[in-house]
Design an enzyme around this catalytic site. Sequence first.
Site, PDB file in Angstrom:
ATOM      1  CE1 TYR A   1     111.904 -82.622  -8.587  1.00 22.67           C
ATOM      2  CE2 TYR A   1     112.308 -80.420  -9.438  1.00 22.67           C
ATOM      3  CZ  TYR A   1     111.534 -81.285  -8.708  1.00 22.67           C
ATOM      4  OH  TYR A   1     110.391 -80.845  -8.095  1.00 22.67           O
TER       5      TYR A   1
ATOM      6  NE  ARG B   1     110.326 -81.160 -19.314  1.00 24.20           N
ATOM      7  CZ  ARG B   1     109.760 -79.975 -19.096  1.00 24.20           C
ATOM      8  NH1 ARG B   1     108.542 -79.923 -18.585  1.00 24.20           N
ATOM      9  NH2 ARG B   1     110.389 -78.867 -19.381  1.00 24.20           N
TER      10      ARG B   1
ATOM     11  CB  CYS C   1     109.164 -86.538  -3.169  1.00 32.13           C
ATOM     12  SG  CYS C   1     107.541 -86.372  -2.425  1.00 32.13           S
TER      13      CYS C   1
ATOM     14  CB  SER D   1     118.042 -78.363 -11.873  1.00 32.87           C
ATOM     15  OG  SER D   1     117.633 -79.728 -11.813  1.00 32.87           O
TER      16      SER D   1
END
Length: 275
Positions: free
Chosen positions: A151, A165, A182, A188
């Site tokens: 991310y 976030r 996605c 992370s």
Amino acid sequence: MNKTRDTPQDTSGNTTLDQARLLVSNLRALSAVEAPPTLRSAVMKTLGIGDAYFELATPLGLVYVAYNPRGISTVTRAISDAAFEQAFREQMGGPIYPAQEPPATLVHTLESCIRGEARPQLRFDLRGLSEFERAVLLKALEIPRGEVRPYAWIAREIGSPKAVRAVGTALAHNPVPILIPCHRVVRSDGHLGQYSLGGNDAKRAMLTAEGADPDTLEELAREGVRYFGTTTTHAFCYPSCGHGHREADEHRIYFASEKAAILAGYHPCSDCRPA
Ligand SMILES: [Zn+2]
């Protein structure tokens, strides 16, 4: 969140949608005329409003794909046509109808995209999303098949490094999963994390179908390996980067952090851009 769109208007002030509804209801009111079941689809298609849908085979089974002249608007699973149509209306706020015959070119492109035979040349209708959400999804499109990025990578690449976030939230609400991948975005800390279209198992299935190795990725994450360096080039990479696949294991060195890699004299790979 209701993503209601603008409805096209004609010069008399009536919406095209109102006209379509009136036309369909008038035709139904003619008791002597039995309206064929495809009439609504034909009317909507002729007027160029709303979205048409069809079912598409994917590694996760059949999914519903909705599209309109702007592009693909929705990919989702549903237990029935009726359930899909209801969910679509609630989320998108627009008319939806079954495609009488899905466009052969579109279906062919989607199928070859899912099989990985072609770089996707797809258009998406992302009007219901914010500029930030669109940026996140379009960045996810750049992740090569068989690879994953955290991310934080997306956040950094779109110029909002602290919005990790919010990137996760935007991906969780991806209206066109599978096609905008996605599933190629992971936590992370390297763990695969969740997936909007069926959770962790579905995410693993998608990655496996694309030639990534979810077990190895999870194992590296558990061991705290975040990057590997290639001793011949002194570049460091995310574990799934294609750059490293060309090198034999003896040319690899593992790092727990970006800082450790840089302190060891390694520079970020220009393919996966880990820093
Ligand atoms: Zn790399």
